[in-house]
Scaffold this active site. Structure first.
Site, PDB file in Angstrom:
ATOM      1  N   LYS A  40      -5.858  68.201   0.620  1.00  0.00           N
ATOM      2  CA  LYS A  40      -6.038  67.477   1.889  1.00  0.00           C
ATOM      3  C   LYS A  40      -7.163  66.449   1.764  1.00  0.00           C
ATOM      4  O   LYS A  40      -7.072  65.341   2.298  1.00  0.00           O
ATOM      5  CB  LYS A  40      -6.332  68.466   3.017  1.00  0.00           C
ATOM      6  CG  LYS A  40      -5.113  69.316   3.378  1.00  0.00           C
ATOM      7  CD  LYS A  40      -5.509  70.452   4.296  1.00  0.00           C
ATOM      8  CE  LYS A  40      -4.310  71.303   4.691  1.00  0.00           C
ATOM      9  NZ  LYS A  40      -4.698  72.622   5.212  1.00  0.00           N
ATOM     10  N   GLU A  74       1.042  62.609   9.302  1.00  0.00           N
ATOM     11  CA  GLU A  74      -0.035  63.164  10.131  1.00  0.00           C
ATOM     12  C   GLU A  74      -0.198  64.668   9.933  1.00  0.00           C
ATOM     13  O   GLU A  74      -1.308  65.212   9.947  1.00  0.00           O
ATOM     14  CB  GLU A  74       0.254  62.861  11.614  1.00  0.00           C
ATOM     15  CG  GLU A  74      -0.817  63.300  12.582  1.00  0.00           C
ATOM     16  CD  GLU A  74      -2.159  62.643  12.338  1.00  0.00           C
ATOM     17  OE1 GLU A  74      -2.311  61.473  12.692  1.00  0.00           O
ATOM     18  OE2 GLU A  74      -3.074  63.293  11.783  1.00  0.00           O
ATOM     19  N   VAL A 108       6.698  75.840  10.533  1.00  0.00           N
ATOM     20  CA  VAL A 108       6.558  74.508  11.132  1.00  0.00           C
ATOM     21  C   VAL A 108       7.920  73.956  11.575  1.00  0.00           C
ATOM     22  O   VAL A 108       8.060  73.412  12.682  1.00  0.00           O
ATOM     23  CB  VAL A 108       5.858  73.532  10.149  1.00  0.00           C
ATOM     24  CG1 VAL A 108       5.725  72.151  10.767  1.00  0.00           C
ATOM     25  CG2 VAL A 108       4.493  74.067   9.753  1.00  0.00           C
TER      26      VAL A 108
HETATM   27  N1  HSE Z   1      -2.444  76.956   4.669  1.00  0.00           N
HETATM   28  C1  HSE Z   1      -2.916  75.873   5.456  1.00  0.00           C
HETATM   29  C2  HSE Z   1      -4.187  76.303   6.146  1.00  0.00           C
HETATM   30  C3  HSE Z   1      -1.874  75.474   6.471  1.00  0.00           C
HETATM   31  O1  HSE Z   1      -4.493  77.502   6.162  1.00  0.00           O
HETATM   32  O2  HSE Z   1      -4.906  75.452   6.653  1.00  0.00           O
HETATM   33  C4  HSE Z   1      -2.116  74.143   7.086  1.00  0.00           C
HETATM   34  O3  HSE Z   1      -2.082  73.111   6.152  1.00  0.00           O
END
Ligand code: HSE
Length: 447
Positions: free
Chosen positions: A211, A135, A17
């Site tokens: 998440k 975000e 990233v």
């Molecule tokens: N390892 C995470 C995924 C990366 O595969 O979605 C993005 O958060």
């Protein structure tokens, strides 16, 4: 010609990233200056291995400004914004706290840190009169956080259903569509840069659970940590179930689900069902068509009904897009001002109550190997009936494996406790071989 103000930025982490962030900042500078009225200048990069980062950024960023020394990094003058894309907790958490304490705005993709310590970090930011933007922490390039924080602010959110892990979605898509073995598909996801450094976080469902904690805190206005999200991964799935599910018209997805259990009231704590598990999604639903590393989040607002956000949920430039958009929002000044005046973030929210696992309600797919003799079906349906579970469909294959045939039952809504009781009784009934596999089936709200 008026002088354009310069805003200095520091970057922590320069992996997949981070290198995407450097690429966007170096190739798109003119557009960003036009949009914000500020010249964004990347001043310093903090990494573990500065030689490796210097090599990967050759021609894009001066190698003498890449350091592995945190003191040197934080001593950089005129650097009011720090981007953290190193991930994880430990020393990275210390860097984030240090940046906030030094009154620097923080932009982070760090879902594990936010899911565990979000409210402390937001409070620390507020004490120091700076903001945190995140975000990139969920859904890669899809602006889900912006939609939840601002676009849907007028709604009371009833439920969220998300495909939030690109690695799992990639693996499941390859297994379903190309019949690839699990291990091969996982290796490909790692090579493509979707997977976490430790892919156990992905396949165990914990990345999606982190998440979901971040999403739920914004969607339902609660203070929640990922320890309150129950999860089951894709690492124990059997490809036979993927095949039987598809015969019944379902695709298997790792879903992150958040549901409000009562209408919102001011005087009672919010109760939520929060969970991540492999789920059969009917092929007619949009979520069933979200494939490969793509992510999607379906949000049910009381005024909007269903809204759906879809896009690339992992990978270099999609995630860098979210980071840099946050950077532009912070650099332009409007986001810090919103952060200081609005009460959208979890340090302002009340703790949440989450439903006990046994009470979670769902439709179910049950698969077992049953003896192919008279009376077996009656016996099994009696066990389900005794647990108060109503059968929706039964599928039996004629091909026997020894004396047993595969039998698949789908049910109407039942609690996890009822299913546990029925499964235990089936496994000890003497008419089936081995264990019963249970997988939940998605039942969406109307609207
Ligand atoms: N390892 C995470 C995924 C990366 O595969 O979605 C993005 O958060």
């Amino acid at each position: 010609v008026a002088q354009v103000p310069v805003i200095g930025v520091g970057l922590i982490g320069c992996g997949t990233v981070g290198s995407g962030v450097v690429e966007l900042l170096t190739t798109m500078q003119e557009l960003y200056t036009r949009r914000t009225g500020k010249l964004i200048q990347l001043k310093r990069i903090l990494v573990r291995d500065s030689a490796k980062a210097a090599k990967s950024l050759t021609g894009r960023f001066p190698s003498d400004q890449i350091t592995n020394n945190p003191e040197a990094f934080f001593a950089t003058p005129d650097m009011p914004i720090v981007i953290e894309v190193a991930g994880g907790k430990g020393v990275v958490a210390d860097y984030v706290k240090k940046a906030l304490t030094l009154r620097k705005h923080v932009i982070t993709a760090n879902k594990s840190l936010l899911a565990a310590e979000g409210s402390e970090l937001f409070a620390l930011a507020r004490q120091n009169n700076v903001s945190i933007a995140f975000e990139a922490s969920c859904g890669g390039g899809i602006p889900i956080m912006t939609a939840l924080q601002f676009g849907l602010m007028s709604n009371s959110i009833q439920a969220v259903y998300g495909i939030l892990n690109g690695t799992c979605n990639y693996i499941l898509t390859e297994m379903v569509q190309k019949g690839k073995p699990y291990a091969v598909a996982l290796k490909e996801a790692q090579e493509a840069g979707f997977a976490e450094a430790d892919p156990t976080l992905d396949v165990s469902g914990r990345d999606a659970a982190q998440k979901l904690a971040v999403v739920a805190s914004l969607a339902f206005g609660v203070d929640v940590t990922d320890s309150q999200v129950w999860s089951e991964g894709i690492d124990t799935l059997d490809s036979a179930d993927i095949k039987f599910g598809s015969e019944l018209g379902y695709t298997i997805k790792l879903l992150a689900i958040g549901e409000r259990l009562d209408p919102p009231t001011a005087d009672k704590p919010t109760r939520l069902s929060l969970r991540v598990h492999p789920t059969f999604v009917h092929n007619s639903l949009a979520l069933a068509k979200v494939n490969s590393s793509f992510n999607a989040l379906s949000v049910y607002g009381h005024a909007t009904g269903q809204t759906l956000y879809y896009g690339r949920g992992a990978g270099r430039l999609p995630t860098a897009s979210a980071v840099v958009s946050d950077l532009l929002n912070v650099a332009s000044g409007w986001y810090p001002s919103a952060f200081s005046t609005m009460r959208l973030w979890c340090d302002h929210h009340e703790p949440v109550q989450t439903l006990d696992r046994a009470q979670l309600i769902s439709r179910y797919y049950l698969r077992m190997f049953a003896k192919d003799v008279p009376g077996v079906m009656g016996r099994l349906s009696t066990i389900l009936g005794d647990a108060g579970i109503s059968i929706s469909s039964i599928l039996q294959h004629e091909i026997a494996i020894g004396q047993y045939v595969p039998l698949v039952v789908t049910t109407h809504q039942a609690s996890q406790g009822q299913i546990r009781q029925a499964v235990t009784n089936m496994e000890s009934s003497g008419v089936i071989d081995g264990k019963v596999t249970s997988i939940r089936i998605l039942d969406l709200p109307q609207g």
